[in-house]
Design a protein around this motif. Sequence first.
Motif, PDB file in Angstrom:
ATOM      1  N   GLN A  67       0.917  -1.213  -0.269  1.00 59.90           N
ATOM      2  CA  GLN A  67      -0.004   0.053  -0.015  1.00 59.90           C
ATOM      3  C   GLN A  67       0.786   1.252  -0.080  1.00 59.90           C
ATOM      4  N   THR A  68       1.773   1.220   0.784  1.00 57.37           N
ATOM      5  CA  THR A  68       2.809   2.436   0.811  1.00 57.37           C
ATOM      6  C   THR A  68       3.601   2.555  -0.576  1.00 57.37           C
TER       7      THR A  68
ATOM      8  N   ILE B  54       9.643   9.282   7.934  1.00 56.96           N
ATOM      9  CA  ILE B  54       8.291   9.121   8.489  1.00 56.96           C
ATOM     10  C   ILE B  54       7.684   7.745   8.840  1.00 56.96           C
ATOM     11  N   VAL B  55       7.378   7.247  10.182  1.00 56.49           N
ATOM     12  CA  VAL B  55       6.960   5.915  10.486  1.00 56.49           C
ATOM     13  C   VAL B  55       5.248   6.028  10.305  1.00 56.49           C
ATOM     14  N   ILE B  56       4.695   5.180   9.363  1.00 55.54           N
ATOM     15  CA  ILE B  56       3.574   5.042   9.279  1.00 55.54           C
ATOM     16  C   ILE B  56       2.593   3.915  10.251  1.00 55.54           C
ATOM     17  N   LEU B  57       1.986   4.540  10.936  1.00 57.80           N
ATOM     18  CA  LEU B  57       1.603   3.732  12.181  1.00 57.80           C
ATOM     19  C   LEU B  57       0.308   2.799  11.729  1.00 57.80           C
ATOM     20  N   ASN B  58       0.065   1.527  12.250  1.00 57.09           N
ATOM     21  CA  ASN B  58      -1.115   0.789  11.740  1.00 57.09           C
ATOM     22  C   ASN B  58      -2.331   1.152  12.026  1.00 57.09           C
ATOM     23  N   LEU B  59      -3.308   0.839  11.294  1.00 57.65           N
ATOM     24  CA  LEU B  59      -4.592   1.466  11.559  1.00 57.65           C
ATOM     25  C   LEU B  59      -5.613   0.869  12.617  1.00 57.65           C
TER      26      LEU B  59
ATOM     27  N   ILE C 266       3.982  13.669  16.271  1.00 55.75           N
ATOM     28  CA  ILE C 266       2.803  12.874  15.760  1.00 55.75           C
ATOM     29  C   ILE C 266       1.730  13.583  14.929  1.00 55.75           C
ATOM     30  N   SER C 267       1.380  12.936  13.885  1.00 55.42           N
ATOM     31  CA  SER C 267       0.488  13.747  12.868  1.00 55.42           C
ATOM     32  C   SER C 267      -0.715  13.017  12.594  1.00 55.42           C
ATOM     33  N   TYR C 268      -1.801  13.465  12.380  1.00 60.29           N
ATOM     34  CA  TYR C 268      -3.020  12.769  12.154  1.00 60.29           C
ATOM     35  C   TYR C 268      -3.619  13.390  10.978  1.00 60.29           C
ATOM     36  N   ARG C 269      -3.900  12.315  10.166  1.00 59.02           N
ATOM     37  CA  ARG C 269      -4.480  12.437   8.919  1.00 59.02           C
ATOM     38  C   ARG C 269      -5.487  11.424   8.403  1.00 59.02           C
ATOM     39  N   ASP C 270      -6.451  11.640   7.659  1.00 57.91           N
ATOM     40  CA  ASP C 270      -7.502  10.642   7.330  1.00 57.91           C
ATOM     41  C   ASP C 270      -6.629  10.005   6.126  1.00 57.91           C
ATOM     42  N   VAL C 271      -6.477   8.552   6.544  1.00 55.91           N
ATOM     43  CA  VAL C 271      -5.859   7.930   5.509  1.00 55.91           C
ATOM     44  C   VAL C 271      -6.281   6.533   5.132  1.00 55.91           C
ATOM     45  N   ARG C 272      -7.609   6.187   5.785  1.00 55.08           N
ATOM     46  CA  ARG C 272      -8.046   5.207   5.551  1.00 55.08           C
ATOM     47  C   ARG C 272      -8.942   4.851   4.228  1.00 55.08           C
TER      48      ARG C 272
ATOM     49  N   HIS D  50      -4.828   1.326   4.580  1.00 52.70           N
ATOM     50  CA  HIS D  50      -4.531   2.632   3.908  1.00 52.70           C
ATOM     51  C   HIS D  50      -4.946   2.893   2.435  1.00 52.70           C
ATOM     52  N   ASP D  51      -5.466   3.842   2.374  1.00 54.02           N
ATOM     53  CA  ASP D  51      -6.098   4.498   0.876  1.00 54.02           C
ATOM     54  C   ASP D  51      -4.736   5.176   0.141  1.00 54.02           C
ATOM     55  N   PRO D  52      -4.268   4.588  -0.891  1.00 53.46           N
ATOM     56  CA  PRO D  52      -2.915   5.118  -1.377  1.00 53.46           C
ATOM     57  C   PRO D  52      -3.057   6.719  -1.937  1.00 53.46           C
ATOM     58  N   GLU D  53      -4.010   7.033  -2.175  1.00 53.49           N
ATOM     59  CA  GLU D  53      -4.091   8.486  -2.770  1.00 53.49           C
ATOM     60  C   GLU D  53      -4.333   9.377  -1.395  1.00 53.49           C
TER      61      GLU D  53
END
Length: 322
Positions: A19-20, A226-231, A289-295, A307-310
């Motif tokens: 996905q990344t 950047i560490v992408i944390l699990n959902l 730590i940063s929060y984004r809508d990535v689902r 994670h949604d690629p876009e």
Amino acid sequence: MTKDALHFTCLGGGHGLYQTLLAARQARAGHIDAVVTVADDGGSSGRLRRELAMIPPGDLRMALSALTSDDEEGRLWRTMLQHRFKGNGAMAGHAVGNLVLAGLSETTGGMQAALDVLARWTGSAGRVIPVCNQPLEIEADVAGLDDDPRIMRSVRGQVAVATTPGSVRRVRLLPPNPPVNPAAIEAILNADVVTIGPGSWFSSVIPHLLVPDVIAALNETSARVIVILNLSPEAGETQGFTTERHIHLLSQHALGLEVDHFLADANAETTPGERANLSRTAARAGAEISYRDVRTILADGTMGLTHDPEKLAQALLELASS
């Protein structure tokens, strides 16, 4: 950081790395390097590893399939690489891409050469790089396998660690301190953005950080790390783990590592107090730590577990330029 066509180097394995890599493509990266774990011992990869004494190809194959050219031929290659033979014979369960890599590895003299050849054939958008040029093994200290929860047992093997009913406390690589693939270090040092994760924390993410030269390169690179944390927690190895626990475990295993951002899902239900704790935990690694809508959003309108690629691409570009 405002440079166009950024060089992305993505560390991980399995579906999380897949996905990344799709996100890096959505971000219109100028070049993509996938630095991939080599500790898988299950399924087709495990069979080929045992029978041919080779680097397990499964995670490498998945990364290649994410990077095939975005045309009809590339899509055919992607389908072919991921295709698994059915039936009950000797071929059953093997992925075509795993067998191609096994054959190319023998004929070209090594897995990196095999991956580079297959990347050319598939019109790859980047390069796939094993983190080490030898197969590795994961060993974990696990609690909760006995009546006394204080007793720790050793569990060996990626599949065994990923599926243990106990609680994983620490993992290590066998052999310890393995020599790194020089191409992995080059990819990290030359990157504009380095991502770590998401994925199975103990079997796809942390193993990279148990290679000392990888830690040194991550601390030396001028890239935004950047560490992408699990959902959500992984069933089995991180069942019930909080986001704070994930960050703590990463820091505990990767002593001295400093990163720039931990990227968390904005949709997760967290209280202001929990977010304050997460900020303090991230700060101990020198990060925000940063929060984004990535689902992903499913067809029925509910939120998915990937994670949604876009969305992820947009989040990574925002953090890279911050």
